[in-house]
Design an enzyme around this catalytic site. Structure first.
Site, PDB file in Angstrom:
ATOM      1  N   GLY A 212       0.816  -1.196   0.000  1.00 20.80           N
ATOM      2  CA  GLY A 212       0.000   0.000   0.000  1.00 20.80           C
ATOM      3  C   GLY A 212       0.852   1.250   0.000  1.00 20.80           C
ATOM      4  O   GLY A 212       1.862   1.338  -0.700  1.00 20.80           O
ATOM      5  N   PHE A 213       0.463   2.221   0.806  1.00 18.23           N
ATOM      6  CA  PHE A 213       1.118   3.524   0.848  1.00 18.23           C
ATOM      7  C   PHE A 213       2.333   3.474   1.772  1.00 18.23           C
ATOM      8  O   PHE A 213       2.242   3.104   2.935  1.00 18.23           O
ATOM      9  CB  PHE A 213       0.109   4.554   1.351  1.00 18.23           C
ATOM     10  CG  PHE A 213       0.622   5.966   1.377  1.00 18.23           C
ATOM     11  CD1 PHE A 213       1.045   6.596   0.219  1.00 18.23           C
ATOM     12  CD2 PHE A 213       0.674   6.672   2.566  1.00 18.23           C
ATOM     13  CE1 PHE A 213       1.510   7.901   0.238  1.00 18.23           C
ATOM     14  CE2 PHE A 213       1.127   7.977   2.602  1.00 18.23           C
ATOM     15  CZ  PHE A 213       1.547   8.597   1.439  1.00 18.23           C
TER      16      PHE A 213
END
Length: 417
Positions: A109-110
């Site tokens: 993800g981030f």
């Protein structure tokens, strides 16, 4: 999911699924018409794989996609994390350093923070996703992966979105030496370290800590952190209760700035931490307490006067068995310490003697070394999106792996030497 050596099954699946059989035949015909040497000189690794896949399609060969397993990890496997310039969905490339090829990818993800067990038995990362890809409700989690199938073996949600989302900083997420616990850093609303039980696949608790940063584990229940006053905090914790925190002596003044990404060998208990000017502090944590070794200078007085300074993202690496330090350097203005470097110096960690100075041949942002007897030096160019693989003794570039995402930054290896 592990990938085959030349990605052909994936290309085949994509071409068939999209109904591009005619294009595939045309690509194969075009490839056959071009002189082989000229084609190979001009094409990338991905284009070469596509050309080979198209030729197989044209010949009617093996057009069914297959899911393969990666080879068992060894000391020369290397992981390259691509945060993709703060994108919401990211990738980590799994690379065979000996062969110089991508053998798989792991999605994240981030701003994921990757870690790998010293014995290579698993890969993990602390990561963040949002309910609407790039916005919406935030979820922080820890994911663990099998090193052969590259499939997740654990997915552990972290309550209240506690991760520190500032950048892909190594040592903001760490494994304890036994590989059973993952520790991650929280910045807001107050400094804390999260404890995740990997064996039990469960988040345990947050430990309140002073205004200190980075996490350097020395035992299953102990880690060190670097504090603003220039000391280290030793944090001892149990299954419950308040952690016991003590501080070492101040080993550098507040105006002697340390780079963000030190090198740390858990097996040696050695922390190697350069300053913005190339002075290198070393701390021996192997006894469970901090022993400060004499600092060494990577650059001469004349070089510093001529504007030579360390620079890059992951600027320093340490080889445990050889007791050597590798540091990226270049001529640059002050406060340009995160820009890429064209040269690298090799130091004897004990004496501070410079053993070599290598021209890297590229703008290099991050480095690491394999921990085997004859190590490889990994040099990552974010701009080129390429991992250059060198002989760590001679500095010779042996091979390279290109097309590594959008903005690869961090190199992770296992200390299997």
């Amino acid at each position: 999911m592990a990938l085959p050596p030349n990605f052909m099954p994936l290309f085949r699946a994509s071409l068939i699924g999209l109904g591009l059989g005619c294009s595939a035949l045309a690509l194969a015909a075009s490839a056959q018409d071009a002189p082989e040497a000229e084609t190979q000189a001009q094409e990338t690794q991905g284009q070469a794989a596509a050309r080979a896949a198209a030729a197989d399609l044209a010949a009617g060969q093996d057009d069914e996609p297959r899911i393969l397993e990666a080879p068992a990890p060894d000391a020369r496997r290397v992981y390259v994390n691509d945060p993709a310039h703060f994108a919401a969905v990211t990738q980590q490339f799994v690379i065979d350093g000996e062969a110089g090829r991508v053998i798989g990818m792991i999605d994240g993800g981030f701003l994921p923070n990757p870690v790998v067990a010293d014995d290579g038995s698993f890969i993990a990362h602390a990561s963040t996703v949002f309910s609407r890809i790039a916005r919406g409700e935030r979820t922080d989690y820890v994911e663990v992966f099998d090193p052969v199938t590259l499939l997740p073996t654990a997915d552990i949600e972290l309550p209240d979105a506690p991760r520190f989302l500032v950048g892909t900083y190594p040592w903001m997420t760490s494994l304890t030496p036994d590989g059973k616990t993952l520790l991650f850093y929280q910045f807001s609303p107050a400094p804390a370290v999260g404890v995740v039980d990997l064996e039990g696949k469960a988040f345990k608790r947050m430990l309140d800590v002073p205004d200190c940063y980075h996490i350097f584990p020395t035992a299953p229940d102990t880690f060190f952190m670097h504090c603003r006053d220039g000391s280290l905090a030793k944090v001892a914790f149990g299954t419950e209760g308040t952690p016991e925190i003590t501080h070492t002596e101040v080993f550098h003044p507040e105006d002697e700035f340390l780079i963000n990404h030190p090198a740390y060998s858990q097996k040696a208990g050695r922390l190697v931490w350069p300053t913005y000017t190339g002075k290198i502090h070393q701390i021996d944590l192997s006894s469970g307490d901090a022993k400060f070794l004499p600092a060494v200078e990577a650059l001469t007085e004349a070089e510093r006067a001529d504007g030579w300074r360390p620079g890059g993202w992951q600027q320093v690496a340490y080889h445990r068995a050889l007791d050597r330090i590798y540091l990226l350097v270049d001529q640059r203005d002050e406060w340009r310490h995160k820009t890429a470097s064209r040269l690298l110096v090799v130091l004897d960690a004990k004496t501070g003697e410079r053993l070599a100075k290598f021209e890297m041949g590229h703008e290099i942002d991050s480095i690491n070394v394999s921990q085997d007897e004859k190590p490889l030096l990994y040099a990552l160019s974010t701009g080129d999106k390429t991992l250059y693989i060198h002989d760590a003794e001679s500095g010779e570039e042996l091979r390279s792996v290109n097309q590594l995402g959008h903005g690869p930054q961090v190199i992770t290896t296992a200390d299997m030497g």
